[in-house]
Design a protein around this motif. Structure first.
Motif, PDB file in Angstrom:
ATOM      1  N   GLU A 180       0.817  -1.216   0.000  1.00 31.49           N
ATOM      2  CA  GLU A 180       0.000   0.000   0.000  1.00 31.49           C
ATOM      3  C   GLU A 180       0.849   1.263   0.000  1.00 31.49           C
ATOM      4  N   THR A 181       1.944   1.212   0.784  1.00 31.42           N
ATOM      5  CA  THR A 181       2.696   2.444   1.030  1.00 31.42           C
ATOM      6  C   THR A 181       4.087   2.393   0.411  1.00 31.42           C
ATOM      7  N   GLY A 208       4.389   2.029  -3.544  1.00 33.11           N
ATOM      8  CA  GLY A 208       3.204   1.280  -3.157  1.00 33.11           C
ATOM      9  C   GLY A 208       2.008   1.823  -3.937  1.00 33.11           C
ATOM     10  N   HIS A 209       0.802   1.331  -3.592  1.00 32.70           N
ATOM     11  CA  HIS A 209      -0.396   1.805  -4.291  1.00 32.70           C
ATOM     12  C   HIS A 209      -0.676   3.289  -4.040  1.00 32.70           C
ATOM     13  N   ASP A 210      -0.024   3.852  -3.008  1.00 31.60           N
ATOM     14  CA  ASP A 210      -0.212   5.289  -2.766  1.00 31.60           C
ATOM     15  C   ASP A 210       0.472   6.147  -3.831  1.00 31.60           C
TER      16      ASP A 210
END
Ligand SMILES: [Zn+2]
Length: 255
Positions: A180-181, A208-210
């Motif tokens: 995610e990060t 990450g997906h951020d």
């Protein structure tokens, strides 16, 4: 020792020329029809291995040196960008790869093509992505594959991408995205980078997906497209893309 001596006696330009000559010879040796490359349209009985820390087999097209991530990006442009083109595009390609470069230069949907890199030996024009020598709104499409992860000031690069693209222009950013990060690795030693993270020493971070949130702070509204998952299995096999599931495309509209 021999490697060190070779590097001392030759320029980077000479080494790149030799590299291309060796691949040309390999393409003759690997003649065949089992695999196909959508960038150059040529085929081979096997593709070449690629990698520094981890060497992966059957990855690189022996004719145009495209990697699987280059072939995915090329397919995405062919299928998702070009069919919607009304006016020919002004394209900026950062860190170009031979096969995709030739494909874009010859495409009728492309009005002008500029390839650039911070290293003048690997592109036609030298340019730092954090300080580009181009006017505002100069491009309709910008390609940036596996560049930002190794730029210490990546946010300056994003700001520049936003500046040189016209409003409504597209940036296709290809990165390996994990979790995610985003993890910053600039404090990590070169040895730890290689041994623990299995990354080369130029890596500054693993996104990450951020990444989409970070890009949106700079006017680049994007979504992550795991494009290879949308392609038919027989095409994945034919184009040697089975190891490419981590090469995500972030397709951004410049606002
Ligand atoms: Zn090729």
């Amino acid at each position: 020792m021999i490697k060190k001596l070779y590097r001392q006696l030759t320029s980077e330009k000479q080494r790149i020329a030799l590299h291309y000559a060796l691949y040309k010879a390999a393409s003759i040796w690997l003649k065949g029809n089992r695999y196909e490359c959508c960038c150059c349209g040529k085929s081979a009985r096997r593709f070449l291995p690629h990698g520094d820390v981890i060497v992966r087999k059957n990855i690189k097209c022996p004719h145009c040196l495209s990697l699987e991530r280059t072939r995915i990006l090329c397919m995405y442009i062919q299928n998702e960008i070009f069919p919607h083109v009304t006016e020919p595009l002004r394209v900026l390609d950062f860190a170009p790869v031979k096969g995709l470069k030739e494909f874009l230069k010859n495409a009728p949907q492309v009005a002008s093509y500029i390839d650039a890199d911070i290293n003048p030996n690997v592109a036609t024009y030298q340019a730092d992505i954090t300080q580009m020598p181009y006017e505002d709104n100069s491009f309709d499409l910008l390609l940036c594959s596996h560049v930002l992860y190794c730029v210490p000031e990546d946010r300056k690069g994003m700001q520049e991408i936003h500046r040189v693209l016209r409003p409504g222009g597209r940036a296709l950013i290809v990165e390996e995205i994990e979790g995610e990060t985003t993890r910053d690795l600039q404090h990590v030693s070169p040895q730890e980078l290689r041994e623990v993270y299995k990354e080369d020493t130029t890596t500054c971070r693993i996104y990450g997906h951020d990444l989409v949130d970070i890009l949106s702070e700079y006017g680049l509204k994007g979504q992550i497209i795991p494009y290879v998952k949308q392609l038919p299995p027989e095409f994945i096999e034919k184009e040697c893309l089975t190891n490419a599931f981590e090469a995500d495309i972030v397709d951004c509209i410049n606002t």
